[in-house]
Design a protein around this motif. Structure first.
Motif, PDB file in Angstrom:
ATOM      1  N   SER A  86     -47.198  39.984 -14.103  1.00 40.84           N
ATOM      2  CA  SER A  86     -46.406  40.778 -13.177  1.00 40.84           C
ATOM      3  C   SER A  86     -45.203  41.329 -13.919  1.00 40.84           C
ATOM      4  O   SER A  86     -44.752  40.756 -14.906  1.00 40.84           O
ATOM      5  N   GLN A 116     -40.994  36.520  -4.966  1.00 42.55           N
ATOM      6  CA  GLN A 116     -42.023  37.559  -5.006  1.00 42.55           C
ATOM      7  C   GLN A 116     -43.000  37.319  -6.148  1.00 42.55           C
ATOM      8  O   GLN A 116     -44.207  37.471  -5.990  1.00 42.55           O
ATOM      9  N   THR A 120     -47.268  36.633  -5.760  1.00 41.76           N
ATOM     10  CA  THR A 120     -48.237  37.667  -6.134  1.00 41.76           C
ATOM     11  C   THR A 120     -48.612  37.558  -7.599  1.00 41.76           C
ATOM     12  O   THR A 120     -47.879  36.982  -8.398  1.00 41.76           O
ATOM     13  N   ALA A 123     -48.438  42.105 -10.057  1.00 41.77           N
ATOM     14  CA  ALA A 123     -47.526  42.995  -9.339  1.00 41.77           C
ATOM     15  C   ALA A 123     -46.732  43.836 -10.331  1.00 41.77           C
ATOM     16  O   ALA A 123     -46.394  43.386 -11.421  1.00 41.77           O
ATOM     17  N   MET A 125     -43.322  45.903  -9.714  1.00 38.82           N
ATOM     18  CA  MET A 125     -42.321  46.175  -8.692  1.00 38.82           C
ATOM     19  C   MET A 125     -41.049  46.727  -9.328  1.00 38.82           C
ATOM     20  O   MET A 125     -40.665  46.321 -10.417  1.00 38.82           O
ATOM     21  N   GLN A 136     -40.011  47.984  -4.535  1.00 42.63           N
ATOM     22  CA  GLN A 136     -40.947  49.106  -4.375  1.00 42.63           C
ATOM     23  C   GLN A 136     -42.063  48.914  -5.389  1.00 42.63           C
ATOM     24  O   GLN A 136     -41.804  48.642  -6.564  1.00 42.63           O
ATOM     25  N   GLN A 137     -43.289  49.045  -4.937  1.00 45.89           N
ATOM     26  CA  GLN A 137     -44.419  48.946  -5.853  1.00 45.89           C
ATOM     27  C   GLN A 137     -44.432  50.163  -6.760  1.00 45.89           C
ATOM     28  O   GLN A 137     -44.208  51.284  -6.313  1.00 45.89           O
TER      29      GLN A 137
END
Length: 138
Positions: A86, A116, A120, A123, A125, A136-137
């Motif tokens: 991520s 977060q 996940t 991710a 982000m 925000q992705q």
């Protein structure tokens, strides 16, 4: 969950965050918190260190950056997804802030980043400047 701060972020942030925050989370929630240069030479190509992190057995890594992860070059994006890495990219507005303001803001964001990241995989982000904002992705 392990965290690595990219070479474009101050090296002291990783150590400070590690010392400030690890005892405030559930046991085992946070493993290592390091700067890229603690694990790899500063000039290591992104694809090489991303692959090395991904291949570490039993380790989940999250990257903290203010770099080109927004663009997600093909090979880097593929490695990120392949290994479940991520990435949290600080919004461009962070770069215009004084060092100590950025540092204080990162401390404010840190619990949300950890939560977060733990919730996940794979991710990508963006972290806005304002702590009233949302990830925000990208």
């Amino acid at each position: 969950m392990n965290f690595i701060f990219d070479a474009n972020l101050p090296p002291g942030w990783a150590g400070a965050i590690a010392r400030l925050g690890n005892n405030r989370f559930d046991p085992g929630q946070i493993g290592e918190v390091v700067h890229l240069t603690d694990k790899f030479p500063a000039n290591t190509p992104d694809i090489d260190w991303l692959t090395a992190l991904g291949q570490e057995r039993g380790a989940r890594w999250t990257i903290i950056s203010r770099d080109n992860f927004r663009k997600q070059k093909g090979a880097e994006r593929q490695v990120q997804r392949q290994y479940g890495l991520s990435v949290f990219v600080l919004q461009k507005s962070w770069a215009s802030k004084p060092y100590w303001e950025m540092t204080a803001q990162l401390v404010q964001w840190w619990p949300r980043i950890v939560d977060q990241a733990c919730a996940t995989e794979r991710a990508a982000m963006e972290v806005p400047w304002s702590t009233s904002g949302r990830f925000q992705q990208i």
